[in-house]
Design a protein around this motif. Structure first.
Motif, mmCIF file in Angstrom:
data_model
loop_
_atom_site.group_PDB
_atom_site.id
_atom_site.type_symbol
_atom_site.label_atom_id
_atom_site.label_comp_id
_atom_site.label_asym_id
_atom_site.label_seq_id
_atom_site.Cartn_x
_atom_site.Cartn_y
_atom_site.Cartn_z
ATOM 1 N N HIS A 39 44.940 17.041 42.821
ATOM 2 C CA HIS A 39 44.347 16.766 44.136
ATOM 3 C C HIS A 39 44.810 17.760 45.199
ATOM 4 C CE1 HIS A 39 48.001 14.915 45.806
ATOM 5 N NE2 HIS A 39 48.181 14.461 44.566
ATOM 6 N N LEU A 40 45.922 18.428 44.969
ATOM 7 C CA LEU A 40 46.388 19.432 45.922
ATOM 8 C C LEU A 40 45.479 20.661 45.914
ATOM 9 C CD1 LEU A 40 50.208 19.176 45.165
ATOM 10 C CD2 LEU A 40 48.934 18.107 47.052
ATOM 11 N N LYS A 68 39.964 23.690 47.444
ATOM 12 C CA LYS A 68 39.242 24.806 46.832
ATOM 13 C C LYS A 68 37.877 24.378 46.288
ATOM 14 C CE LYS A 68 43.507 27.100 45.419
ATOM 15 N NZ LYS A 68 44.333 27.534 44.288
ATOM 16 N N ILE A 69 37.616 23.060 46.256
ATOM 17 C CA ILE A 69 36.355 22.531 45.725
ATOM 18 C C ILE A 69 35.588 21.925 46.892
ATOM 19 C CG2 ILE A 69 35.316 20.918 44.079
ATOM 20 C CD1 ILE A 69 38.021 21.054 42.526
ATOM 21 N N SER A 70 34.477 22.545 47.249
ATOM 22 C CA SER A 70 33.782 22.191 48.492
ATOM 23 C C SER A 70 33.430 20.711 48.585
ATOM 24 C CB SER A 70 32.529 23.049 48.662
ATOM 25 O OG SER A 70 31.645 22.845 47.584
ATOM 26 N N TRP A 71 32.918 20.092 47.528
ATOM 27 C CA TRP A 71 32.483 18.695 47.620
ATOM 28 C C TRP A 71 33.645 17.706 47.618
ATOM 29 C CZ3 TRP A 71 33.166 15.484 43.327
ATOM 30 C CH2 TRP A 71 33.454 16.121 42.121
ATOM 31 N N LEU A 72 34.874 18.185 47.339
ATOM 32 C CA LEU A 72 36.060 17.325 47.404
ATOM 33 C C LEU A 72 36.923 17.628 48.630
ATOM 34 C CD1 LEU A 72 37.201 17.428 43.667
ATOM 35 C CD2 LEU A 72 36.108 15.523 44.852
ATOM 36 N N HIS A 73 36.561 18.671 49.357
ATOM 37 C CA HIS A 73 37.372 19.154 50.477
ATOM 38 C C HIS A 73 37.632 18.079 51.533
ATOM 39 C CE1 HIS A 73 39.154 21.984 53.233
ATOM 40 N NE2 HIS A 73 38.271 21.665 54.158
ATOM 41 N N GLY A 74 36.639 17.304 51.887
ATOM 42 C CA GLY A 74 36.787 16.314 52.954
ATOM 43 C C GLY A 74 37.169 14.930 52.475
ATOM 44 N N LEU A 75 37.519 14.800 51.215
ATOM 45 C CA LEU A 75 37.857 13.495 50.648
ATOM 46 C C LEU A 75 39.124 12.942 51.300
ATOM 47 C CD1 LEU A 75 36.667 11.714 48.414
ATOM 48 C CD2 LEU A 75 38.272 12.780 46.845
ATOM 49 N N GLY A 76 39.080 11.700 51.719
ATOM 50 C CA GLY A 76 40.231 11.065 52.344
ATOM 51 C C GLY A 76 41.272 10.641 51.322
#
Length: 123
Positions: free
Chosen positions: A24-25, A29-37
């Protein structure tokens, strides 16, 4: 054969563990996971950790001497730690590409190999 099966299952388990604990760190680097809370990250990590246990539990059951395997509890734990650090190091250096392997890491691993020797030695 049981010893090889145990180690192979531990390798797979620790690959899932490494991604559950540290993958998760790399989400930035992965656009669709970038804003994940944080809750989303925890849920993804839990999902990965499930597969860690799917391989970890059978590895220990197969490898444990009281179940017909070749290892006692101390030996299983030391194998687990060495496998864990090996998988983590390979992921950190070659997959995550966040760190470089330094001399002190190599010395630390040599000490772990010494620990394996001491744990497995019949005194």
């Amino acid at each position: 054969m049981k010893s090889l099966t145990t180690v192979a299952l531990l390798l797979i388990s620790n690959l899932f563990m490494t991604f559950a604990w540290y993958g998760h760190l790399q989400f930035k680097k992965i656009s669709w996971l970038h804003g994940l809370g944080l809750v989303g990250v925890i849920l993804i990590s839990w999902g990965l950790a499930f597969f860690e246990y799917v391989f970890q539990v059978p590895a220990n059951r197969i490898g444990f001497e009281e179940n017909g395997g070749p290892f006692n509890l101390f030996q299983l734990k030391v194998i687990q730690e060495v496998v864990s650090l090996t998988v983590f190091t390979l992921c950190a250096v070659f997959v995550f590409k966040t760190d470089k392997l330094a001399w002190n890491h190599v010395v630390g691993f040599a000490l772990l190999v010494a620990a394996v020797y001491v744990i497995f030695k019949k005194w």
